[in-house]
Structures are given as C-alpha cells and as structure tokens.
Design a protein around this motif. Structure first.
Motif, PDB file in Angstrom:
ATOM      1  N   LEU A 237       0.834  -1.209   0.000  1.00 34.02           N
ATOM      2  CA  LEU A 237       0.000   0.000   0.000  1.00 34.02           C
ATOM      3  C   LEU A 237       0.868   1.258   0.000  1.00 34.02           C
ATOM      4  N   ILE A 238       1.899   1.249   0.837  1.00 33.64           N
ATOM      5  CA  ILE A 238       2.830   2.385   0.870  1.00 33.64           C
ATOM      6  C   ILE A 238       3.444   2.586  -0.497  1.00 33.64           C
ATOM      7  N   SER A 239       3.887   1.477  -1.110  1.00 32.52           N
ATOM      8  CA  SER A 239       4.552   1.547  -2.413  1.00 32.52           C
ATOM      9  C   SER A 239       3.625   2.086  -3.489  1.00 32.52           C
ATOM     10  N   VAL A 240       2.385   1.592  -3.494  1.00 27.69           N
ATOM     11  CA  VAL A 240       1.436   1.996  -4.545  1.00 27.69           C
ATOM     12  C   VAL A 240       1.023   3.455  -4.390  1.00 27.69           C
ATOM     13  N   TYR A 241       0.669   3.848  -3.185  1.00 22.12           N
ATOM     14  CA  TYR A 241       0.110   5.179  -3.010  1.00 22.12           C
ATOM     15  C   TYR A 241       1.154   6.287  -2.910  1.00 22.12           C
ATOM     16  N   LEU A 242       2.396   5.915  -2.626  1.00 20.22           N
ATOM     17  CA  LEU A 242       3.457   6.923  -2.654  1.00 20.22           C
ATOM     18  C   LEU A 242       4.282   6.827  -3.918  1.00 20.22           C
ATOM     19  N   GLY A 243       3.927   5.899  -4.805  1.00 22.30           N
ATOM     20  CA  GLY A 243       4.512   5.856  -6.142  1.00 22.30           C
ATOM     21  C   GLY A 243       5.964   5.509  -6.176  1.00 22.30           C
ATOM     22  N   PHE A 244       6.422   4.501  -5.436  1.00 22.93           N
ATOM     23  CA  PHE A 244       7.830   4.090  -5.472  1.00 22.93           C
ATOM     24  C   PHE A 244       8.150   3.543  -6.852  1.00 22.93           C
TER      25      PHE A 244
END
Length: 244
Positions: A237-244
C-alpha cells in the motif's frame, strides 16, 4: 535546505522510525507469542521491500543477468555475516541464543542501508522524490525496529546494549545515503542496480533463515501467516500510493 544536508535529514526519518519501534518494544512487555507475530509482520515487510522495491528496480538493468547474479551473491554475503556474528560471539563470550537476534539486527540494518542508497540517489534527481521515499519508509520501519529490539530483549541482551544498537540504526542509512549521493549517482546503472539486488539477496536470506526461524522457536500464534501477509500488504500500500 538542499544538497547533502537535505539527504541526511531525509535519511534520518526511516532511522527514527526504526528507533521508535525499538523503544516501543522496551516500553511494552513482550510475550513469546507477541514477538512471533512481530517477526512475522516484519518478515512480510522485508519480503515486500525485496519483491516490490529492490528487484523490480534491479531488473531495469540493460544486462539483467548481473543483478540476478548479485542477488545470489547476497546469499554468500549473508553466510559471511553469520560467520562474522559467530566470531564476535566467541570473542565476547556470548551464547548461541543471540545468533538469530543479531542476524535479524544485521538484516534490518542492511534494509536501512538500501533505503539510504535509494534516498541519496533519488534526492540528486528530484528532492521531492527523495522526500516521498523517506516518508514512505517510516511506517514500514517501525515494526522492523520493534521486532529487532524485541528479539534481542528476548535473548537476554542487556537493555543499555539494546538501546545503543537501536540508536545505531542511523549508521547504515547514513552510510547508504552518502554512497548513493556521492558515489552511485555517477556510477553506471549496472553497478547501482547490482548493489540493490545483492542487498535483496541478503534480506531474503535473513527472512527465511533467521526471522522465520526465530519466530517459530518459542510459543507461536495461529495468526502468524496473517501477520506475514499483512506486513507484505502494508508495504504494498505504501509503495502503490506513494509511487515508489
């Protein structure tokens, strides 16, 4: 604020997340079952870091075989880390029960090192991207720090040593950020991506050989698999929504 000073400030954020997680494990009484669940959660996060962040980035190399080989070399490096831990134990006359916690601490430190490399190189390209990477790591680093220090506490390592080791989380991420900012930013992509892949290999070994082993050594919970997948989902979720 800009340049290298900005890189260090951004790198301090994930380190602070790990340290606060470690402090939380000192404040609350940790049962064997709670430690097992914390290790499952941290393992899921680390696997997500490898699978969603490090390896996809590494496969952008024009010669994908090099990062793949470096990933395998990470397993060799992990064996070296275990050997080094054994030597330190013998020198300090520490018991074998500290092997797992120290290996987990080393794995979390390597995760922070890879975070620092990415923050350092990303900030050179775009300070906003470096900020996003740093902020995105904080919620994932908290349970990692919690599990690492809690496992040391369970192993009977003295509290003063645990606190000092938690404070030392700042060292690997500052080192990684420094290398990323000054060295890897001008290095060929194949070198940077191979470093990330090798770190991924080490982290995978740590999860399988140490975190999961430590999580099942004492009293466990049937919710362990759930916490493992929740940890992976959290970082996803962190990766998807912060666009890593």
């Amino acid at each position: 604020m800009q340049g290298f000073a900005l890189v260090l400030v951004l790198a301090a954020l994930p380190a602070a997340g790990n340290f606060l997680g470690g402090l939380a494990s000192e404040v609350f009484k940790i049962s064997e079952r709670a430690l097992s669940l914390a290790l499952h959660l941290a393992a899921g996060i680390v696997l997500a870091v490898v699978g969603l962040e490090l390896m996809p980035e590494a496969f952008n190399a024009q010669q994908p075989w090099a990062p793949v080989l470096s990933f395998a070399v990470g397993g060799v490096l992990f064996m070296g880390i275990e050997r080094l831990i054994g030597i330190v134990q013998n020198k300090l006359k520490m018991g074998e029960h500290t092997t797992g916690p120290l290996a987990i601490f080393s794995g979390v430190s390597l995760d922070l090192f890879s975070d620092g490399v990415m923050i350092g190189t990303a900030t050179v390209l775009n300070p906003s991207l470096g900020l996003l990477l740093a902020l995105g790591q904080v919620p994932a680093d908290f349970p990692e720090g919690f599990a690492a220090v809690a496992s040391m506490r369970q192993a009977g390592i003295r509290r003063r040593v645990r606190i000092l080791m938690a404070l030392s989380f700042v060292i690997p991420i500052f080192l990684g950020a420094t290398i990323g900012y000054f060295a890897l930013r001008d290095a060929p992509d194949i070198i940077t991506l191979s470093v990330l892949a090798m770190t991924g290999g080490v982290l995978t070994s740590v999860v399988v050989e140490e975190m999961m082993t430590e999580a099942h050594e004492s009293e466990t919970s049937r919710f362990g698999p759930l916490f493992l997948t929740v940890g992976f989902a959290l970082f996803a979720l962190i990766s998807v929504y912060l666009g890593f």
